[in-house]
Design a protein around this motif. Structure first.
Motif, PDB file in Angstrom:
ATOM      1  N   PRO A  69       0.821  -1.200   0.000  1.00 25.70           N
ATOM      2  CA  PRO A  69       0.000   0.000   0.000  1.00 25.70           C
ATOM      3  C   PRO A  69       0.855   1.250   0.000  1.00 25.70           C
ATOM      4  O   PRO A  69       1.891   1.319   0.653  1.00 25.70           O
ATOM      5  N   ALA A  70       0.415   2.253  -0.760  1.00 26.53           N
ATOM      6  CA  ALA A  70       1.110   3.535  -0.761  1.00 26.53           C
ATOM      7  C   ALA A  70       0.782   4.279   0.529  1.00 26.53           C
ATOM      8  O   ALA A  70      -0.188   3.971   1.219  1.00 26.53           O
ATOM      9  N   HIS A  71       1.594   5.264   0.835  1.00 20.61           N
ATOM     10  CA  HIS A  71       1.393   6.004   2.078  1.00 20.61           C
ATOM     11  C   HIS A  71       1.412   7.494   1.788  1.00 20.61           C
ATOM     12  O   HIS A  71       2.311   8.222   2.201  1.00 20.61           O
ATOM     13  N   ALA A  72       0.416   7.950   1.053  1.00 22.70           N
ATOM     14  CA  ALA A  72       0.300   9.384   0.808  1.00 22.70           C
ATOM     15  C   ALA A  72      -0.132  10.076   2.090  1.00 22.70           C
ATOM     16  O   ALA A  72      -0.563   9.440   3.045  1.00 22.70           O
ATOM     17  N   ALA A  73      -0.018  11.400   2.088  1.00 18.82           N
ATOM     18  CA  ALA A  73      -0.360  12.174   3.283  1.00 18.82           C
ATOM     19  C   ALA A  73      -1.872  12.261   3.401  1.00 18.82           C
ATOM     20  O   ALA A  73      -2.500  13.215   2.951  1.00 18.82           O
ATOM     21  N   ALA A  74      -2.460  11.256   4.017  1.00 16.38           N
ATOM     22  CA  ALA A  74      -3.903  11.224   4.273  1.00 16.38           C
ATOM     23  C   ALA A  74      -4.710  11.389   2.997  1.00 16.38           C
ATOM     24  O   ALA A  74      -5.759  12.020   2.993  1.00 16.38           O
ATOM     25  N   GLY A  75      -4.242  10.805   1.899  1.00 19.82           N
ATOM     26  CA  GLY A  75      -4.942  10.935   0.632  1.00 19.82           C
ATOM     27  C   GLY A  75      -5.239   9.593   0.005  1.00 19.82           C
ATOM     28  O   GLY A  75      -5.227   8.553   0.661  1.00 19.82           O
ATOM     29  N   PHE A  76      -5.514   9.610  -1.295  1.00 19.18           N
ATOM     30  CA  PHE A  76      -5.722   8.378  -2.036  1.00 19.18           C
ATOM     31  C   PHE A  76      -4.445   7.540  -2.051  1.00 19.18           C
ATOM     32  O   PHE A  76      -3.333   8.078  -2.024  1.00 19.18           O
ATOM     33  N   THR A  77      -4.618   6.227  -2.117  1.00 17.29           N
ATOM     34  CA  THR A  77      -3.487   5.315  -2.207  1.00 17.29           C
ATOM     35  C   THR A  77      -3.807   4.222  -3.214  1.00 17.29           C
ATOM     36  O   THR A  77      -4.955   4.022  -3.615  1.00 17.29           O
ATOM     37  N   VAL A  78      -2.760   3.522  -3.627  1.00 21.40           N
ATOM     38  CA  VAL A  78      -2.885   2.422  -4.574  1.00 21.40           C
ATOM     39  C   VAL A  78      -2.252   1.180  -3.963  1.00 21.40           C
ATOM     40  O   VAL A  78      -1.158   1.253  -3.391  1.00 21.40           O
ATOM     41  N   ALA A  79      -2.937   0.042  -4.079  1.00 23.88           N
ATOM     42  CA  ALA A  79      -2.370  -1.230  -3.649  1.00 23.88           C
ATOM     43  C   ALA A  79      -2.975  -2.347  -4.488  1.00 23.88           C
ATOM     44  O   ALA A  79      -4.188  -2.366  -4.729  1.00 23.88           O
ATOM     45  N   ASN A  80      -2.123  -3.230  -4.977  1.00 20.36           N
ATOM     46  CA  ASN A  80      -2.567  -4.387  -5.765  1.00 20.36           C
ATOM     47  C   ASN A  80      -3.464  -3.991  -6.933  1.00 20.36           C
ATOM     48  O   ASN A  80      -4.446  -4.659  -7.242  1.00 20.36           O
ATOM     49  N   GLY A  81      -3.124  -2.883  -7.560  1.00 20.99           N
ATOM     50  CA  GLY A  81      -3.864  -2.441  -8.732  1.00 20.99           C
ATOM     51  C   GLY A  81      -5.187  -1.771  -8.433  1.00 20.99           C
ATOM     52  O   GLY A  81      -5.960  -1.483  -9.347  1.00 20.99           O
ATOM     53  N   THR A  82      -5.466  -1.488  -7.166  1.00 16.59           N
ATOM     54  CA  THR A  82      -6.744  -0.903  -6.763  1.00 16.59           C
ATOM     55  C   THR A  82      -6.517   0.461  -6.126  1.00 16.59           C
ATOM     56  O   THR A  82      -5.556   0.661  -5.385  1.00 16.59           O
ATOM     57  N   LEU A  83      -7.423   1.399  -6.419  1.00 20.94           N
ATOM     58  CA  LEU A  83      -7.371   2.741  -5.842  1.00 20.94           C
ATOM     59  C   LEU A  83      -8.234   2.780  -4.589  1.00 20.94           C
ATOM     60  O   LEU A  83      -9.391   2.331  -4.599  1.00 20.94           O
TER      61      LEU A  83
END
Length: 439
Positions: A25-39
């Protein structure tokens, strides 16, 4: 402008590397993230874009677009901006106002710079590096809006010439944006006027994704005349799914000067596979593609044939859009992991009004692939189903049986498919327990 040319064959190797990185999982600053091809949105809830494009930079006075498309059910709007290189620059204050309009109307904002369109082929088009300059100049209004804004670096950043540097240029652009402090989910467009007939994005997406230190990049293909058959659409989008890379259809139409896109397959396959899309465009088209207006003269009460298809047709916005949970909606229910060789189903009330509602059921395969599925539930309060999509559905009394359609029965281990329906209710609309049987 989007031209079909013969595409050279290309291998999938680049799409399949760095799989471990894709799963983190991405770790943006309290925003959208992407993991395993899913938003996922900032609450960790899966978010699937269902919306439209709006030509804000050419029609800045048309701010009623935001409440109008929201009232028709959209959850996202992709907003055309200009860096000032080809059209009048959208100022920091103007962009801040656009973001506030999105938030006030509970819409996710995808902001894109249009000046890059057709670089290498169209006179005046700018580089992705120049687009990054513009984004960094907007840092003061973008920072803190990660929960609501996705940054689309540049629209259709290459025409049909000079696109060999697409991967390098996008990787460098992403690195500069991250170094400049932008932690938003980033969207990158395909070359070849967005249609990627050369498969440049498809075969280099993995390396671009890996170049993002936040692993928080989404890929966008534009589907016009190049995508005029179901096989082309499902193969292209399916390869991203297989590789675990996030893909959206950032633009598409029901017709185009370069051919006749298969919009029915775009909508059906996207719905069955959790792929986001943004139709082109709300209103104000010119140059021979006026037929792509969804609303006549920006009037939501005067939808065109295309507008009716997008908003009210099968697999359209009204049937499939779900508002981002960051706006305070009810989060989807949790489920226990499916057993090996089996499946589970999750029932959600996506929308409800007096006497009617829209339901959605998501089927998830267990630890092994399945070739088909059947779900069943019994309404406890006399509800009824009046219309359904992406499923073969029958009712016997209060019991509903829903079997997969031809195109969404085969699921890889852990993969999901969803279907929806419209129903009626009186008094109470309690959610039933749903069983799932794999075949």
């Amino acid at each position: 402008m989007k031209t079909r040319l013969s595409a050279a064959g290309a291998a999938l190797l680049a799409l399949l590397v760095a799989l471990l990185a894709f799963g983190q999982p991405a770790h943006a600053a309290a925003g959208f993230t992407v993991a395993n091809g899913t938003l996922y949105d900032a609450n960790g809830t899966e978010f699937v874009m269902r919306g439209v494009n709006h030509a804000h930079t050419w029609y800045p006075q048309q701010t009623s677009t935001f409440p109008d498309v929201k009232a028709l059910g959209a959850n996202t709007v992709r907003v055309v901006l200009s860096s000032g290189d080809r059209w009048t620059r959208n100022t920091n204050a103007d962009v801040a106002n656009v973001i506030s309009l999105c938030k006030a109307n509970r819409l996710i904002c995808v902001l894109e710079v249009h000046d890059t369109t057709g670089y290498g082929e169209q006179s005046g088009a700018i580089t992705l590096a120049r687009a990054v300059d513009y984004w960094l100049s907007l840092a003061d209004v973008l920072t803190g809006q990660e929960r609501y804004v996705i940054v689309n670096i540049g629209n259709e950043p290459y025409g049909n010439q000079g696109y060999a540097s697409w991967a390098t240029d996008n990787a460098n652009a992403i690195k500069r944006l991250r170094a400049g402090g932008l932690t938003h989910t980033i969207m990158v467009d395909a070359p070849n006027w967005g249609q990627d007939w050369s498969f440049t994005m498809r075969d280099n997406a993995a390396s671009v994704f890996a170049a993002d230190p936040a692993r928080n990049t989404v890929f966008s293909v534009h589907m016009y005349g190049v995508f005029d058959t179901a096989a082309e659409i499902t193969d292209y989008l399916g390869r991203f799914r297989t590789a675990g890379l996030p893909i959206v259809v950032g633009e598409f139409g029901f017709n185009h000067s370069d051919g006749d896109p298969d919009e029915d397959t775009i909508l059906a396959y996207s719905q069955a596979n959790g792929i986001g899309w943004l139709g082109w465009s709300w209103s104000g088209n010119s140059g021979g593609v006026e037929y792509l207006d969804m609303a006549t003269a920006f009037n939501p009460a005067s939808l065109t044939t295309w507008g009716q298809r997008i908003f009210n047709g099968a697999n359209g916005i009204r049937q499939t859009a779900r508002e981002a949970s960051v706006f305070g909606g009810t989060p989807p229910p949790t489920t226990t992991p499916p057993p090996a060789g089996g499946c589970t189903a999750t029932y959600t009330i996506a929308n409800q009004w007096q006497g009617g509602f829209q339901g959605e059921v998501r089927v998830t395969a267990g630890a092994t692939a399945i070739t088909g599925w059947t779900t069943r539930w019994t309404f406890a309060n006399g509800q009824s189903v009046t219309q359904s999509w992406n499923v073969t559905l029958t009712s016997s009394g209060n019991t509903v049986t829903a079997r997969n359609a031809d195109y969404n029965g085969r699921l890889a281990a852990g993969a999901s498919a969803s279907f929806g329906f419209l129903g009626g209710w009186t008094g109470t609309n309690a959610k039933p327990e749903v069983s799932c049987t794999a075949t």
